[in-house]
Scaffold this motif. Structure first.
Motif, PDB file in Angstrom:
ATOM      1  N   PRO A 183       0.209  -6.575   1.358  1.00 16.07           N
ATOM      2  CA  PRO A 183      -0.692  -7.599   0.808  1.00 16.07           C
ATOM      3  C   PRO A 183      -1.244  -7.267  -0.575  1.00 16.07           C
ATOM      4  CG  PRO A 183      -1.147  -7.282   3.128  1.00 16.07           C
ATOM      5  CD  PRO A 183      -0.144  -6.229   2.740  1.00 16.07           C
ATOM      6  N   VAL A 184      -1.668  -6.017  -0.789  1.00 11.65           N
ATOM      7  CA  VAL A 184      -2.254  -5.655  -2.082  1.00 11.65           C
ATOM      8  C   VAL A 184      -1.218  -5.815  -3.194  1.00 11.65           C
ATOM      9  CG1 VAL A 184      -1.728  -3.189  -1.795  1.00 11.65           C
ATOM     10  CG2 VAL A 184      -3.527  -3.893  -3.362  1.00 11.65           C
ATOM     11  N   MET A 185       0.020  -5.519  -2.879  1.00  8.49           N
ATOM     12  CA  MET A 185       1.084  -5.651  -3.871  1.00  8.49           C
ATOM     13  C   MET A 185       1.380  -7.121  -4.149  1.00  8.49           C
ATOM     14  SD  MET A 185       4.732  -3.740  -3.668  1.00  8.49           S
ATOM     15  CE  MET A 185       5.436  -3.069  -5.141  1.00  8.49           C
ATOM     16  N   LEU A 240      -2.310  -2.087  -8.797  1.00 10.26           N
ATOM     17  CA  LEU A 240      -0.894  -2.026  -8.421  1.00 10.26           C
ATOM     18  C   LEU A 240      -0.336  -0.621  -8.646  1.00 10.26           C
ATOM     19  CD1 LEU A 240       1.750  -3.349  -7.541  1.00 10.26           C
ATOM     20  CD2 LEU A 240       2.084  -4.107  -9.911  1.00 10.26           C
ATOM     21  N   LYS A 241      -0.646  -0.014  -9.787  1.00  7.29           N
ATOM     22  CA  LYS A 241      -0.177   1.340 -10.055  1.00  7.29           C
ATOM     23  C   LYS A 241      -0.777   2.333  -9.066  1.00  7.29           C
ATOM     24  CE  LYS A 241      -1.480   1.429 -14.375  1.00  7.29           C
ATOM     25  NZ  LYS A 241      -1.722   1.950 -15.738  1.00  7.29           N
ATOM     26  N   THR A 242      -2.047   2.144  -8.756  1.00  8.49           N
ATOM     27  CA  THR A 242      -2.732   3.047  -7.828  1.00  8.49           C
ATOM     28  C   THR A 242      -2.128   2.965  -6.439  1.00  8.49           C
ATOM     29  OG1 THR A 242      -4.790   2.772  -9.090  1.00  8.49           O
ATOM     30  CG2 THR A 242      -4.978   3.673  -6.867  1.00  8.49           C
ATOM     31  N   PHE A 243      -1.801   1.755  -6.005  1.00  7.92           N
ATOM     32  CA  PHE A 243      -1.183   1.585  -4.686  1.00  7.92           C
ATOM     33  C   PHE A 243       0.120   2.377  -4.602  1.00  7.92           C
ATOM     34  CE2 PHE A 243       2.093  -0.587  -2.209  1.00  7.92           C
ATOM     35  CZ  PHE A 243       1.540  -0.485  -0.940  1.00  7.92           C
ATOM     36  N   LEU A 244       0.957   2.262  -5.623  1.00 11.21           N
ATOM     37  CA  LEU A 244       2.233   2.974  -5.626  1.00 11.21           C
ATOM     38  C   LEU A 244       2.017   4.484  -5.646  1.00 11.21           C
ATOM     39  CD1 LEU A 244       4.088   0.743  -8.247  1.00 11.21           C
ATOM     40  CD2 LEU A 244       4.585   0.852  -5.798  1.00 11.21           C
ATOM     41  N   ARG A 245       1.054   4.924  -6.440  1.00  4.06           N
ATOM     42  CA  ARG A 245       0.815   6.359  -6.617  1.00  4.06           C
ATOM     43  C   ARG A 245       0.245   6.998  -5.346  1.00  4.06           C
ATOM     44  NH1 ARG A 245      -1.334   5.867 -11.344  1.00  4.06           N
ATOM     45  NH2 ARG A 245      -3.485   5.744 -10.666  1.00  4.06           N
ATOM     46  N   GLU A 246      -0.431   6.219  -4.519  1.00  5.50           N
ATOM     47  CA  GLU A 246      -1.073   6.787  -3.336  1.00  5.50           C
ATOM     48  C   GLU A 246      -0.240   6.644  -2.067  1.00  5.50           C
ATOM     49  OE1 GLU A 246      -5.146   5.724  -2.796  1.00  5.50           O
ATOM     50  OE2 GLU A 246      -5.729   6.391  -4.798  1.00  5.50           O
ATOM     51  N   LEU A 247       0.977   6.147  -2.181  1.00 10.47           N
ATOM     52  CA  LEU A 247       1.870   6.133  -1.023  1.00 10.47           C
ATOM     53  C   LEU A 247       2.152   7.577  -0.591  1.00 10.47           C
ATOM     54  CD1 LEU A 247       4.485   3.411  -2.066  1.00 10.47           C
ATOM     55  CD2 LEU A 247       2.858   3.248  -0.156  1.00 10.47           C
TER      56      LEU A 247
END
Length: 361
Positions: A183-185, A240-247
């Motif tokens: 959802p965030v993405m 969006l960048k933070t979501f990817l980085r925190e996977l």
């Protein structure tokens, strides 16, 4: 030394980045001279100069001058942590604080001990010199009269059912009725498609750390986020960048890391084919999410006449958010192939992603 510092910063400043400065070891014998600082000043193109403030502590001054007195270097700085600061540095900082913007001043944090870094960063990924570790132990021993106790890290809390950050793609899918795109993405990409495609410097600007934390908290609690309320198009971009980085595992997976590093050894005419081969090996869910993201970034690059974000520029921003090693951090030498691979994905999106169709995509 100056050229090395500048070269190192140049590799990272297009991304959000943090500086950890270990002050231990500065002595009168190894301080760079004022003449060296003048050379440092002249080394930079004058077009980058905004203002320079002079601190008698030469090395701290040099770091601040190089990193933060030039717009190119300070725009994406998230935080500066000064470890083992002396009273001299603190006093000097207070003296010159009126000359420094309030926004930048909030980015500086003093940490008396290495253990304090655990509250702010992934401590295990830091390459800390042994002499700094020994100095920290001596400080602890003097404080308590004995060696510092082993720091016990509390067990991690179980994630919320609505968690978006720091959990796997599979976890998010299971908690969102099988939806493949988190959802965030989906919300950040949709918002940026509507309102951000022609914004100059999209994805290159930073945002308030506290605001980003607040938005993350809302998402993790399953609450709605209206980006219009923040009046800053760069907030959804940073989210969006933070979501990817925190996977927990990068979108391109740890298994692909070494394969991607080898892209520079492939003949130029065969690199797109090699990219396609690597992408074909991704798990189905990772492939779908990656295709969704790269499709959007390709769209952003098509508007580069307005937003100045070419495929190369976007690759510099997203490379380390899509792939990183399973242990430690990516070396400087790894940035070239990682960014090149990402650039190829964006530039040749249609070619690379056209041969695999996944049910439910």
């Amino acid at each position: 030394l100056l050229r090395y510092l500048k070269y190192t910063l140049d590799q990272y400043v297009e991304n959000d980045y943090t500086v950890v400065y270990f002050h231990y070891g500065l002595k009168s014998l190894n301080k760079p001279s004022l003449k060296w600082l003048q050379t440092a000043y002249k080394e930079f193109d004058r077009k980058y100069v905004s203002k320079i403030f002079v601190l008698p502590s030469i090395i701290f001054k040099s770091l601040l001058t190089i990193s933060f007195s030039f717009p190119r270097y300070k725009k994406n700085l998230k935080a500066l942590y000064v470890v083992h600061p002396t009273n001299f540095i603190k006093i000097l900082w207070n003296i010159f604080k009126p000359l420094i913007s309030h926004k930048f001043g909030k980015k500086i944090t003093y940490l008396n001990y290495l253990s304090d870094l655990r509250e702010h960063l992934k401590y295990d990924q830091l390459n800390i010199p042994q002499e700094v570790i020994r100095h920290d132990e001596n400080l602890r021993r003097k404080q308590k009269g004995k060696l510092p106790p082993v720091v016990k890290v509390p067990p991690p809390r179980p994630p919320l059912p609505t968690q978006q950050f720091g959990v796997s793609l599979q976890y998010i899918k299971d908690k969102n009725k099988g939806e493949l795109i988190p959802p965030v993405m989906k919300e950040t990409v949709s918002y940026l498609k509507r309102k951000g495609l022609q914004v100059e410097g999209l994805f290159r600007r930073s945002a308030s750390i506290q605001t980003i934390k607040d938005v993350q908290k809302l998402y993790n609690q399953g609450k709605s986020v209206n980006f219009d309320d923040y009046h800053d198009i760069h907030i959804p971009a940073v989210i969006l960048k933070t979501f990817l980085r925190e996977l927990p595992q990068p979108l391109l997976t740890f298994d692909c890391y070494d394969h991607i590093l080898g892209i520079t050894s492939v003949e130029s005419s065969l690199r797109v084919t090699r990219c396609k081969q690597i992408i074909q090996g991704l798990p189905e869910h990772n492939y779908i999410v990656l295709k969704y993201l790269i499709c959007f970034l390709h769209m952003v690059s098509q508007e580069s006449i307005y937003n100045r974000m070419t495929a190369s520029s976007l690759a510099c921003v997203f490379g380390l958010n899509l792939i990183w090693p399973s242990k430690g951090t990516a070396s400087l030498s790894a940035l070239v192939p990682l960014n090149l691979f990402t650039e190829l994905l964006i530039d040749f999106y249609t070619n690379i992603f056209n041969s695999r169709t996944v049910p439910g995509e």
